[in-house]
Design an enzyme around this catalytic site. Structure first.
Site, PDB file in Angstrom:
ATOM      1  N   ASP A 156      68.301 -52.117  33.323  1.00  0.00           N
ATOM      2  CA  ASP A 156      70.037 -52.241  33.303  1.00  0.00           C
ATOM      3  C   ASP A 156      70.260 -52.560  32.218  1.00  0.00           C
ATOM      4  O   ASP A 156      71.060 -52.152  32.201  1.00  0.00           O
ATOM      5  CB  ASP A 156      70.315 -53.437  34.523  1.00  0.00           C
ATOM      6  CG  ASP A 156      71.401 -53.256  35.007  1.00  0.00           C
ATOM      7  OD1 ASP A 156      72.384 -52.530  36.039  1.00  0.00           O
ATOM      8  OD2 ASP A 156      72.193 -54.209  34.401  1.00  0.00           O
ATOM      9  N   VAL A 184      74.836 -51.808  37.121  1.00  0.00           N
ATOM     10  CA  VAL A 184      74.487 -50.925  36.989  1.00  0.00           C
ATOM     11  C   VAL A 184      73.440 -50.074  38.070  1.00  0.00           C
ATOM     12  O   VAL A 184      73.633 -49.338  38.277  1.00  0.00           O
ATOM     13  CB  VAL A 184      74.237 -50.100  35.953  1.00  0.00           C
ATOM     14  CG1 VAL A 184      73.718 -48.233  35.449  1.00  0.00           C
ATOM     15  CG2 VAL A 184      74.794 -51.417  34.610  1.00  0.00           C
ATOM     16  N   ASP A 185      72.116 -51.128  38.179  1.00  0.00           N
ATOM     17  CA  ASP A 185      71.030 -50.198  39.087  1.00  0.00           C
ATOM     18  C   ASP A 185      71.223 -50.711  40.512  1.00  0.00           C
ATOM     19  O   ASP A 185      71.103 -50.163  41.237  1.00  0.00           O
ATOM     20  CB  ASP A 185      69.884 -51.893  39.153  1.00  0.00           C
ATOM     21  CG  ASP A 185      68.974 -51.503  38.613  1.00  0.00           C
ATOM     22  OD1 ASP A 185      68.684 -50.391  38.320  1.00  0.00           O
ATOM     23  OD2 ASP A 185      67.981 -52.408  37.762  1.00  0.00           O
ATOM     24  N   VAL A 186      72.600 -51.866  41.169  1.00  0.00           N
ATOM     25  CA  VAL A 186      73.411 -51.791  42.176  1.00  0.00           C
ATOM     26  C   VAL A 186      74.139 -50.883  42.304  1.00  0.00           C
ATOM     27  O   VAL A 186      74.548 -50.109  43.688  1.00  0.00           O
ATOM     28  CB  VAL A 186      73.780 -53.315  42.383  1.00  0.00           C
ATOM     29  CG1 VAL A 186      75.020 -53.206  43.258  1.00  0.00           C
ATOM     30  CG2 VAL A 186      73.171 -54.683  42.212  1.00  0.00           C
ATOM     31  N   GLY A 189      72.268 -47.491  43.347  1.00  0.00           N
ATOM     32  CA  GLY A 189      71.712 -48.035  44.651  1.00  0.00           C
ATOM     33  C   GLY A 189      72.503 -47.555  45.487  1.00  0.00           C
ATOM     34  O   GLY A 189      72.246 -47.078  46.049  1.00  0.00           O
TER      35      GLY A 189
END
Length: 406
Positions: A156, A184-186, A189
Site C-alpha cells: 500500500d 488503497v488496500d481498502v 477490497g
C-alpha cells in the site's frame, strides 16, 4: 433460523433468513494481508460461506503485533477476518494441494492476491479452476496488474507513492505523506467486492463465471477523481495544499482557542453565515472574499482572519454556533472520539460478535460494523476471526448457490 422483521415503510412483517443475502455463496479465500481479506469479510458479513486457506505459517498479519486484543491475537488480522473459517494447507504437499484444489473446484468464488504466476504453479490458476468449475467467479487482486507490472510488490505505501496520492498529501512545505491507514488496500477490497457481485449477477443470467481483476494502482488512480481529472484537463499535476482544498475556501483545518476544528464552506451563503457567526459580517462583502474563486485566490489572508476570530473561544463553542447557522463544522477527532461520535449519531458503528440468538456460544467481542446497510438482509456478525487451522478438514456448510458445481 428466521427473524421476523417489520418493514419501516409499509408496516408489513416479513420473514428473513438470518444467514444473509449471500447465503449459499461459497468463497475459497486464498488472500492475505488486507485488500483480499477485507473483501471476503464484506461477503461473509452478508452470509457467504468463506473458508480461508492459509499456509501453515498463517496470514502475515497474524504476526503483525502489537497491538493485540484480549485473546492475544493481532488486532490487524482481527480487523478483516471475522465470520470466516481457517484451513491451514501446505500447497507444496500433495495432500494439502489436493484439498486446496477441491475447495477451489467446488467454490462459487475464488479470491487470491498472490503475485501473478503463483497460483498457476499450483494448478490453481483461473484457467485450471474454470476447467473444473465453469461457474467459478475468480477474483485476482494485484498491485500493478498482470502485464509489465506483474513483478512489482503491491504494498500500500508503495502504491500511495507511485500512484500520486503522497504527492498531494501533507504540508505545503513538508515532505510527501501517506494516509494514516492502508487506504488503497481498502479501496481495492471494495472494488473486489463490487466486481465479484457484478460477476455473480451475470452468472445468474448465463450460468457461467468469469475472471474479476482489480489492482491497487488503478484503484487509486480512479479514487483520485477531481485531482486526476484536473491533471488530464490541464496537463499540470496538483501540488500539496496541506488540509486546504484546491477548489474551495474556506475548506480546511483551523485552530480555535483549545484545539483544531474543520470548517467546510461550500458556497457563498455558507460563507456569509460564517462571517456572521464570527461577528465580522463585512468579510462577506470584501472583494477579496466575495466569491469562491476570490476566496481561493486569497486563501492565506482569509485563513489568518478566520483564525484570529476563532482564537477567542473553544472549538466546541464554534462548532455549536456554526452548526446552528448551517455552516458545516466539526472537531478533528482521534479514532476513539470518531467512534463515539458515530455512536452519538445513532449510526451503530460498533457491533458485537457473538451477541444475539445466532451466537452459538461464541464469546462476545466488539468489531467495527459493516458500512453497508440493507433493510431486509443486514450484515450479521456470527464468529470472531478464526485461529490458524481451527477448521481443518472443513467442508462447505451451506446449500450451493445457482452456479455450476462439479
Amino acid at each position: 433460523m428466521h427473524e421476523r422483521r417489520a418493514d419501516d415503510a409499509t408496516g408489513d412483517v416479513r420473514t428473513e433468513m438470518r444467514t444473509g443475502v449471500l447465503s449459499g455463496v461459497r468463497v475459497a479465500d486464498f488472500s492475505r494481508v488486507l485488500a483480499g481479506p477485507y473483501a471476503t469479510m464484506m461477503l461473509a458479513d452478508f452470509g457467504a460461506d468463506v473458508v480461508k486457506i492459509e499456509s501453515p505459517a498463517g496470514d502475515d498479519t497474524r504476526h503483525w503485533r502489537p497491538p493485540v486484543d484480549a485473546s492475544g491475537q493481532a488486532t490487524y488480522f482481527g480487523s478483516v477476518n471475522r465470520n470466516k473459517r481457517s484451513v491451514a494447507l501446505d500447497l507444496t504437499d500433495a495432500a494439502g494441494l489436493a484439498e486446496a484444489q477441491r475447495l477451489a473446484a467446488s467454490a462459487d468464488v475464488v479470491v487470491e492476491n498472490f503475485r501473478p504466476g503463483v497460483m498457476d504453479r499450483f494448478g490453481l490458476s483461473y484457467e485450471s479452476v474454470r476447467a473444473m468449475n465453469p461457474g467459478v467467479v475468480y477474483c485476482s487482486i494485484t498491485g500493478f496488474g498482470t502485464g509489465e507490472g506483474a513483478a512489482l510488490a503491491g504494498y500500500d505505501l508503495l502504491v500511495q507513492a507511485v500512484g500520486g496520492l503522497m504527492s498531494i498529501t501533507g504540508a505545503v512545505d513538508g515532505e510527501p505523506a501517506k494516509a494514516g491507514v492502508a487506504l488503497v488496500d481498502v479501496l481495492t477490497g471494495q472494488n473486489a467486492v463490487a466486481g465479484i457481485l457484478l460477476a455473480l449477477r451475470e452468472r445468474d443470467r448465463t450460468g457461467l463465471g468469469q475472471r474479476v481483476e482489480v489492482n491497487l494502482l488503478q484503484g487509486l488512480l480512479s479514487a483520485l477523481t477531481n485531482q486526476a481529472a484536473s491533471t488530464l484537463a490541464t496537463g499540470v499535476p496538483p501540488q500539496r495544499l496541506g488540509n486546504a482544498h484546491p477548489s474551495i475556501a474556506p475548506y480546511a483545518v483551523f485552530r480555535a482557542a483549545d484545539r483544531e476544528l474543520v470548517i467546510a464552506v461550500g458556497n457563498d451563503k455558507q460563507f456569509r453565515a460564517l462571517a456572521a457567526v464570527l461577528d465580522v459580517p463585512s468579510l462577506a462583502d470584501d472583494p477579496r472574499f466575495a466569491s469562491n474563486g476570490e476566496r481561493v485566490a486569497h486563501r492565506a489572508e482569509l485563513t489568518a482572519l478566520i483564525e484570529e476570530r476563532l482564537a477567542a473561544a473553544s472549538a466546541a463553542h464554534w462548532i455549536e454556533a456554526l452548526s446552528a447557522a448551517g455552516v458545516p463544522a466539526g472537531l478533528v477527532n482521534d479514532v476513539a472520539e470518531a467512534i463515539a461520535f458515530g455512536e452519538a449519531l445513532g449510526l451503530d458503528p460498533v457491533a458485537e460478535i457473538g451477541a444475539g440468538p445466532i451466537a452459538n456460544g461464541t464469546a462476545t467481542s466488539r468489531t467495527i460494523a459493516n458500512p453497508i446497510g440493507l433493510s431486509a438482509s443486514p450484515a450479521v456478525y456470527r464468529t470472531p476471526p478464526p485461529a490458524l487451522g481451527a477448521h481443518a478438514g472443513a467442508d462447505w456448510h451451506q446449500t450451493p448457490s445457482k452456479g455450476t458445481h462439479p
